[in-house]
Design a protein around this motif. Structure first.
Motif, PDB file in Angstrom:
ATOM      1  N   PHE A 122       0.835  -1.190   0.000  1.00 52.31           N
ATOM      2  CA  PHE A 122       0.000   0.000   0.000  1.00 52.31           C
ATOM      3  C   PHE A 122       0.877   1.249   0.000  1.00 52.31           C
ATOM      4  O   PHE A 122       2.035   1.216   0.409  1.00 52.31           O
ATOM      5  CB  PHE A 122      -0.933  -0.001   1.222  1.00 52.31           C
ATOM      6  CG  PHE A 122      -0.218  -0.129   2.546  1.00 52.31           C
ATOM      7  CD1 PHE A 122       0.121   0.999   3.283  1.00 52.31           C
ATOM      8  CD2 PHE A 122       0.123  -1.373   3.060  1.00 52.31           C
ATOM      9  CE1 PHE A 122       0.782   0.892   4.495  1.00 52.31           C
ATOM     10  CE2 PHE A 122       0.785  -1.493   4.275  1.00 52.31           C
ATOM     11  CZ  PHE A 122       1.117  -0.347   4.994  1.00 52.31           C
ATOM     12  N   GLU A 123       0.312   2.338  -0.471  1.00 51.41           N
ATOM     13  CA  GLU A 123       1.065   3.592  -0.552  1.00 51.41           C
ATOM     14  C   GLU A 123       1.218   4.244   0.816  1.00 51.41           C
ATOM     15  O   GLU A 123       2.250   4.823   1.125  1.00 51.41           O
ATOM     16  CB  GLU A 123       0.363   4.552  -1.519  1.00 51.41           C
ATOM     17  CG  GLU A 123       0.417   4.087  -2.963  1.00 51.41           C
ATOM     18  CD  GLU A 123      -0.202   5.095  -3.911  1.00 51.41           C
ATOM     19  OE1 GLU A 123      -0.568   6.192  -3.448  1.00 51.41           O
ATOM     20  OE2 GLU A 123      -0.318   4.780  -5.098  1.00 51.41           O
ATOM     21  N   GLY A 124       0.180   4.189   1.648  1.00 48.12           N
ATOM     22  CA  GLY A 124       0.265   4.733   2.993  1.00 48.12           C
ATOM     23  C   GLY A 124       0.154   6.245   3.038  1.00 48.12           C
ATOM     24  O   GLY A 124       0.088   6.936   2.017  1.00 48.12           O
ATOM     25  N   ASN A 125       0.125   6.760   4.253  1.00 45.37           N
ATOM     26  CA  ASN A 125       0.037   8.203   4.477  1.00 45.37           C
ATOM     27  C   ASN A 125       1.408   8.849   4.601  1.00 45.37           C
ATOM     28  O   ASN A 125       1.545  10.065   4.456  1.00 45.37           O
ATOM     29  CB  ASN A 125      -0.771   8.488   5.748  1.00 45.37           C
ATOM     30  CG  ASN A 125      -2.162   7.885   5.691  1.00 45.37           C
ATOM     31  OD1 ASN A 125      -2.359   6.741   6.084  1.00 45.37           O
ATOM     32  ND2 ASN A 125      -3.118   8.642   5.174  1.00 45.37           N
ATOM     33  N   LEU A 126       2.420   8.014   4.889  1.00 47.66           N
ATOM     34  CA  LEU A 126       3.759   8.556   5.143  1.00 47.66           C
ATOM     35  C   LEU A 126       4.788   7.468   4.889  1.00 47.66           C
ATOM     36  O   LEU A 126       4.561   6.292   5.223  1.00 47.66           O
ATOM     37  CB  LEU A 126       3.816   9.065   6.590  1.00 47.66           C
ATOM     38  CG  LEU A 126       5.101   9.695   7.130  1.00 47.66           C
ATOM     39  CD1 LEU A 126       4.752  10.749   8.171  1.00 47.66           C
ATOM     40  CD2 LEU A 126       5.984   8.622   7.779  1.00 47.66           C
ATOM     41  N   GLN A 127       5.920   7.846   4.312  1.00 46.71           N
ATOM     42  CA  GLN A 127       7.012   6.909   4.075  1.00 46.71           C
ATOM     43  C   GLN A 127       8.329   7.520   4.521  1.00 46.71           C
ATOM     44  O   GLN A 127       8.516   8.738   4.428  1.00 46.71           O
ATOM     45  CB  GLN A 127       7.121   6.553   2.585  1.00 46.71           C
ATOM     46  CG  GLN A 127       6.065   5.604   2.071  1.00 46.71           C
ATOM     47  CD  GLN A 127       6.382   5.137   0.655  1.00 46.71           C
ATOM     48  OE1 GLN A 127       7.300   5.637   0.018  1.00 46.71           O
ATOM     49  NE2 GLN A 127       5.624   4.161   0.170  1.00 46.71           N
ATOM     50  N   PHE A 128       9.227   6.664   5.000  1.00 45.50           N
ATOM     51  CA  PHE A 128      10.588   7.111   5.275  1.00 45.50           C
ATOM     52  C   PHE A 128      11.532   5.932   5.136  1.00 45.50           C
ATOM     53  O   PHE A 128      11.116   4.772   5.144  1.00 45.50           O
ATOM     54  CB  PHE A 128      10.699   7.746   6.674  1.00 45.50           C
ATOM     55  CG  PHE A 128      10.425   6.809   7.824  1.00 45.50           C
ATOM     56  CD1 PHE A 128      11.448   6.088   8.425  1.00 45.50           C
ATOM     57  CD2 PHE A 128       9.133   6.666   8.324  1.00 45.50           C
ATOM     58  CE1 PHE A 128      11.207   5.230   9.490  1.00 45.50           C
ATOM     59  CE2 PHE A 128       8.878   5.823   9.394  1.00 45.50           C
ATOM     60  CZ  PHE A 128       9.917   5.105   9.983  1.00 45.50           C
ATOM     61  N   THR A 129      12.803   6.228   4.988  1.00 48.85           N
ATOM     62  CA  THR A 129      13.834   5.204   4.846  1.00 48.85           C
ATOM     63  C   THR A 129      14.800   5.310   6.019  1.00 48.85           C
ATOM     64  O   THR A 129      15.184   6.403   6.432  1.00 48.85           O
ATOM     65  CB  THR A 129      14.594   5.380   3.518  1.00 48.85           C
ATOM     66  OG1 THR A 129      13.666   5.270   2.444  1.00 48.85           O
ATOM     67  CG2 THR A 129      15.668   4.307   3.355  1.00 48.85           C
ATOM     68  N   ILE A 130      15.179   4.146   6.552  1.00 53.60           N
ATOM     69  CA  ILE A 130      16.060   4.102   7.715  1.00 53.60           C
ATOM     70  C   ILE A 130      17.029   2.937   7.552  1.00 53.60           C
ATOM     71  O   ILE A 130      16.675   1.915   6.938  1.00 53.60           O
ATOM     72  CB  ILE A 130      15.225   3.963   9.012  1.00 53.60           C
ATOM     73  CG1 ILE A 130      16.102   4.087  10.257  1.00 53.60           C
ATOM     74  CG2 ILE A 130      14.417   2.679   9.029  1.00 53.60           C
ATOM     75  CD1 ILE A 130      15.293   4.177  11.564  1.00 53.60           C
ATOM     76  N   LYS A 131      18.241   3.069   8.049  1.00 54.47           N
ATOM     77  CA  LYS A 131      19.216   1.981   7.980  1.00 54.47           C
ATOM     78  C   LYS A 131      18.789   0.842   8.912  1.00 54.47           C
ATOM     79  O   LYS A 131      18.256   1.077   9.994  1.00 54.47           O
ATOM     80  CB  LYS A 131      20.607   2.476   8.366  1.00 54.47           C
ATOM     81  CG  LYS A 131      21.228   3.448   7.361  1.00 54.47           C
ATOM     82  CD  LYS A 131      21.448   2.797   6.004  1.00 54.47           C
ATOM     83  CE  LYS A 131      22.125   3.757   5.025  1.00 54.47           C
ATOM     84  NZ  LYS A 131      22.247   3.159   3.668  1.00 54.47           N
ATOM     85  N   ASP A 132      19.060  -0.381   8.475  1.00 56.02           N
ATOM     86  CA  ASP A 132      18.584  -1.535   9.246  1.00 56.02           C
ATOM     87  C   ASP A 132      19.211  -1.624  10.630  1.00 56.02           C
ATOM     88  O   ASP A 132      18.557  -2.032  11.593  1.00 56.02           O
ATOM     89  CB  ASP A 132      18.813  -2.837   8.476  1.00 56.02           C
ATOM     90  CG  ASP A 132      20.283  -3.178   8.295  1.00 56.02           C
ATOM     91  OD1 ASP A 132      21.111  -2.251   8.155  1.00 56.02           O
ATOM     92  OD2 ASP A 132      20.614  -4.383   8.280  1.00 56.02           O
TER      93      ASP A 132
END
Length: 373
Positions: A122-132
């Motif tokens: 799903f596209e969602g309301n908010l996305q972000f990327t973070i290191k594992d």
């Protein structure tokens, strides 16, 4: 559908997605593992309508298609196969999947793949990327404080708050509180507050095993959260409810501050707790002596015996004797990374705070227990 793939890769995928297969399914189809073969990739899925996992592997695909097989038997068969390669061939007319490897030849009845509730992205309301590695630490240093009492489902999850570039994880069972924060390198372009089940976070932490930091794409909505990295996709429903205002329980000031070597203190607490865990209330007593600059850790059990150990420290403020659930102290110390720590205290029956020196992003608050003497 007909595919040929490496046994070890298929088995790894099966072991992962089977964690999302329902143990007591509402419908038989939720006990299945779904496979979709297309191009040069086979995607395996497990879904119980609360959490869903997908895992993709490379394969030689002679005939594309999709199938659904009972997860338990499929995994057990692949585990025992003798060869290094596995061939899966679907007989549509008889609804059978033939599984061959080396000298072994199995036939499994398939289930209705068209009716399987496939894991949806799903596209969602908010996305972000973070290191594992960052995400793994956020989970590690908070989920241990979650409740395991299913009658209070709200506290079996972590409060996860995204506020543009600020990310906060908080967990509590009402007797202890763990909070960890992180500043995202890129603004998430929005804010959201969620309660994420600890179960999905712990499975995620286990799956984040890369030796070299990799990116994890996190997608958030008001009822679901998902994580995508490498060949894995994980999604979960959120818990419903309003997480308590945990900031109110963090005391602003402390009368006594005790500076300790983390490893010395952790090891001593662990040893004395051997006696504590045999008792009903799992209590250890900490006697902080300002004159001697030491803390006496002790535990007594009338049916087993007792233990005590003294650890050096440096104190600011008056002496104090206080008791805690040994598990609540030990769990926090096992997740401390700093060489030195500070134990902050007020009164024998008011909340205390444990601080990792030099790491302001982590907060741990624990309530003491009342003892007879």
């Amino acid at each position: 559908m007909k595919i040929i793939c490496a046994k070890n890769e298929l088995l790894g995928a099966l072991r992962f997605v089977s964690k999302a297969v329902a143990v007591k399914p509402q419908t038989p189809l939720l006990s299945a593992i779904y496979l979709k073969a297309e191009g040069d990739t086979v995607e395996l899925q497990g879904n119980n309508n609360e959490i869903g996992f997908t895992y993709s592997i490379k394969a030689d695909i002679e005939t594309p298609g999709h199938i659904a097989l009972t997860g338990r038997y499929f995994q057990e068969i692949v585990t025992k196969l003798p060869g290094e390669e596995v061939t899966l061939a679907y007989d549509r007319e008889n609804k059978l999947v033939r599984i061959t490897s080396g000298s072994a030849d199995f036939h499994l009845l398939s289930m209705d793949a068209n009716a399987y509730p496939t894991v949806q992205q799903f596209e969602g309301n908010l996305q972000f990327t973070i290191k594992d590695n960052v995400l793994r630490d956020l989970i590690r240093k908070t989920t241990f404080a979650c409740s395991t009492d299913q009658s209070r489902p709200l506290f079996t999850g972590c409060s996860v708050q995204v506020d543009h570039s600020h990310l906060l994880f908080a967990a509590t069972n009402t007797h202890r509180l763990a909070v960890n924060t992180y500043v995202l390198p890129e603004d998430a372009a929005g804010s959201i507050l969620m309660i994420v089940p600890a179960r999905i976070l712990l499975e995620l932490k286990q799956a984040l095993s890369s030796e070299i930091p990799i990116d994890v794409q996190v997608t958030c909505s008001y009822n679901s959260i998902s994580f995508r990295f490498e060949n894995i996709f994980m999604t979960s429903r959120l818990l419903e409810g309003m997480f308590p205002d945990f900031k109110r329980v963090i005391p602003p000031d402390f009368i006594t501050k005790v500076h300790l070597n983390t490893e010395l203190f952790r090891a001593a607490v662990e040893r004395v707790s051997l006696i504590a865990r045999s008792s009903e209330y799992n209590i250890i007593k900490l006697a902080f002596d300002a004159e001697a600059d030491s803390v006496l850790i002790s535990s007594t059990n009338q049916e087993v015996g007792g233990a005590e150990e003294k650890v050096p420290c440096r104190m600011e403020g008056p002496s104090i004797t206080i008791a805690f659930n040994a598990l609540y102290i030990g769990d926090a110390l096992k997740n401390f990374d700093s060489e030195d720590m500070t134990f902050c205290l007020n009164q024998p029956l008011t909340a205390a705070r444990l601080i990792e020196d030099g790491r302001d992003e982590f907060t741990y608050v624990v309530t003491p227990v009342r003892t007879a003497h």
